[in-house]
Design a protein around this motif. Structure first.
Motif, short mmCIF file in Angstrom:
data_model
loop_
_atom_site.label_atom_id
_atom_site.label_comp_id
_atom_site.label_asym_id
_atom_site.label_seq_id
_atom_site.Cartn_x
_atom_site.Cartn_y
_atom_site.Cartn_z
N LEU A 171 3.97 -1.54 4.21
CA LEU A 171 3.60 -1.93 2.85
C LEU A 171 4.78 -1.62 1.94
CD1 LEU A 171 -0.02 -0.48 2.80
CD2 LEU A 171 0.68 -2.84 3.24
N GLY A 172 5.56 -2.66 1.63
CA GLY A 172 6.83 -2.39 0.97
C GLY A 172 7.05 -3.09 -0.35
N ASN A 173 6.00 -3.66 -0.95
CA ASN A 173 6.24 -4.31 -2.23
C ASN A 173 6.33 -3.26 -3.33
OD1 ASN A 173 3.63 -3.78 -3.44
ND2 ASN A 173 2.77 -5.35 -2.10
N PRO A 174 6.82 -3.62 -4.52
CA PRO A 174 7.03 -2.61 -5.56
C PRO A 174 5.79 -1.80 -5.91
CG PRO A 174 8.19 -4.62 -6.13
CD PRO A 174 7.39 -4.93 -4.90
N ALA A 175 4.61 -2.43 -5.95
CA ALA A 175 3.39 -1.70 -6.28
C ALA A 175 3.08 -0.64 -5.23
CB ALA A 175 2.21 -2.67 -6.41
N ASP A 176 3.32 -0.98 -3.96
CA ASP A 176 3.08 0.00 -2.89
C ASP A 176 4.04 1.18 -3.01
OD1 ASP A 176 1.03 -1.47 -1.57
OD2 ASP A 176 2.55 -2.77 -0.67
N ARG A 177 5.31 0.89 -3.30
CA ARG A 177 6.29 1.97 -3.44
C ARG A 177 5.94 2.87 -4.62
NH1 ARG A 177 9.90 -2.33 -2.23
NH2 ARG A 177 10.60 -2.45 -4.41
N VAL A 178 5.55 2.26 -5.73
CA VAL A 178 5.17 3.05 -6.91
C VAL A 178 3.98 3.94 -6.58
CG1 VAL A 178 4.18 2.90 -9.23
CG2 VAL A 178 6.11 1.45 -8.61
N GLU A 179 2.98 3.40 -5.88
CA GLU A 179 1.81 4.21 -5.53
C GLU A 179 2.22 5.40 -4.67
OE1 GLU A 179 -2.64 3.91 -3.52
OE2 GLU A 179 -1.18 2.31 -3.16
N GLY A 180 3.08 5.16 -3.67
CA GLY A 180 3.51 6.24 -2.80
C GLY A 180 4.24 7.34 -3.56
N LEU A 181 5.12 6.95 -4.47
CA LEU A 181 5.86 7.93 -5.25
C LEU A 181 4.94 8.67 -6.22
CD1 LEU A 181 9.04 5.77 -5.93
CD2 LEU A 181 8.86 7.69 -4.34
N ASP A 182 3.99 7.95 -6.82
CA ASP A 182 3.06 8.59 -7.74
C ASP A 182 2.12 9.56 -7.02
OD1 ASP A 182 4.05 7.37 -9.99
OD2 ASP A 182 2.51 5.80 -10.08
N ARG A 183 1.88 9.34 -5.73
CA ARG A 183 0.98 10.21 -4.99
C ARG A 183 1.69 11.45 -4.44
NH1 ARG A 183 -3.50 7.02 -2.98
NH2 ARG A 183 -4.16 8.80 -1.69
N GLY A 184 3.01 11.56 -4.67
CA GLY A 184 3.70 12.78 -4.30
C GLY A 184 4.87 12.63 -3.35
N ALA A 185 5.18 11.41 -2.90
CA ALA A 185 6.33 11.22 -2.00
C ALA A 185 7.63 11.34 -2.78
CB ALA A 185 6.26 9.86 -1.32
N GLU A 186 8.65 11.89 -2.13
CA GLU A 186 9.98 11.95 -2.74
C GLU A 186 10.78 10.67 -2.49
OE1 GLU A 186 8.42 15.70 -3.24
OE2 GLU A 186 8.53 14.63 -1.32
N ASP A 187 10.44 9.92 -1.45
CA ASP A 187 11.16 8.70 -1.13
C ASP A 187 10.22 7.76 -0.39
OD1 ASP A 187 13.20 6.86 -0.96
OD2 ASP A 187 14.54 8.12 0.22
N TYR A 188 10.59 6.48 -0.34
CA TYR A 188 9.73 5.46 0.26
C TYR A 188 10.65 4.40 0.88
CZ TYR A 188 5.45 2.57 0.57
OH TYR A 188 4.36 1.86 1.02
N LEU A 189 10.44 4.11 2.14
CA LEU A 189 11.26 3.14 2.85
C LEU A 189 10.35 2.17 3.59
CD1 LEU A 189 14.17 2.29 3.62
CD2 LEU A 189 14.00 3.86 5.57
N ALA A 190 10.59 0.88 3.39
CA ALA A 190 9.75 -0.15 4.00
C ALA A 190 10.20 -0.46 5.42
CB ALA A 190 9.76 -1.42 3.15
N LYS A 191 9.24 -0.77 6.27
CA LYS A 191 9.52 -1.27 7.61
C LYS A 191 9.65 -2.80 7.53
CE LYS A 191 6.35 2.11 9.75
NZ LYS A 191 5.08 2.25 10.50
N PRO A 192 10.53 -3.42 8.36
CA PRO A 192 11.48 -2.76 9.26
C PRO A 192 12.61 -2.12 8.46
CG PRO A 192 11.84 -5.12 9.25
CD PRO A 192 10.61 -4.88 8.41
N PHE A 193 13.18 -1.06 9.04
CA PHE A 193 14.18 -0.29 8.31
C PHE A 193 15.48 -0.25 9.09
CE2 PHE A 193 11.63 2.41 11.00
CZ PHE A 193 12.56 3.13 11.71
#
Length: 221
Positions: free
Chosen positions: A84-106
């Motif tokens: 799940l790598g669209n901008p909304a997914d990345r924002v949710e991950g960071l807002d939930r406490g992640a320091e970084d977010y990388l989409a697959k495939p990487f």
């Protein structure tokens, strides 16, 4: 204090094996969790330098795992690795406490570079760990006392005290402390031995015994 330890949380067996081989080849110690419940247990009990976290997990969603860890006071830097790598997914991950977010495939080189950056930032921004009577400095393996003194600790004493200090309101079982602070040992009695050593150096109430459950950080004498 040894090689950096990474908790890989990934339910895809092939990707999990590939990540484990990649990270071990890069010099990291690797532990694996294949579902959300196991990830939560390991995150709460283990001494990890970074968590590499998938989102779509059995038993408990990856971001729910992260939320529970943060609410429990676990500050381990976390990189979410997700399809799940669209901008909304990345924002949710960071807002939930992640320091970084990388989409697959990487890209493998990018993943390793991001992990190195997380480790550097964590080392530079490591919070002071309050312990009974002072502050634990894990770099120098010592407690700077509030009265101006200093108490030197052995590597094992420091590792045990660090675990207790990172979870100051939690009771940690002997099994959890053994896995986190003494991964090379298999006798839970080693935990009792080093609790005794810490009490001898920092005072009898530095580590509190919770009968039938384990230990927690105590209070200053």
């Amino acid at each position: 204090m040894g090689e950096p330890r990474i908790l890989v949380v990934e339910d895809d067996a092939r990707l999990c094996a590939m990540l484990t081989e990649l990270l071990e080849g890069a010099g990291y110690g690797v532990a694996v969790a294949r579902d959300g419940q196991r990830a939560l247990h390991e995150g709460l009990a283990g001494a990890y330098d970074v968590i590499l976290l998938d989102r779509g997990l059995p038993a408990l969603d990856g971001l729910d795992v992260l939320t529970r860890l943060r609410r429990s006071g676990v500050t381990t830097p976390t990189l979410v690795l997700s399809a799940l790598g669209n901008p909304a997914d990345r924002v949710e991950g960071l807002d939930r406490g992640a320091e970084d977010y990388l989409a697959k495939p990487f890209d493998v080189a990018e993943l390793l570079a991001r992990l190195r950056a997380l480790l550097r930032r964590h080392e530079l921004a490591a919070p002071a760990l309050r312990v009974p009577g002072g502050v634990l400095d894990v770099t120098t393996r010592s407690v700077r006392l509030d009265d101006g003194g200093e108490v030197a600790l052995s590597e094992r004493e420091c590792g045990l005290l660090e675990q207790l200090a990172r979870h100051p309101r939690q009771v940690l079982s002997r099994r959890e402390l053994l896995a986190a602070a003494f991964p090379e040992a298999d006798d839970q009695g080693v935990v009792d031995t080093y609790v005794h050593y810490l009490r001898r150096k920092l005072g009898r109430t530095a580590v509190r015994t919770v009968r039938g459950l384990g230990y927690r950080l105590g209070a200053a004498t």
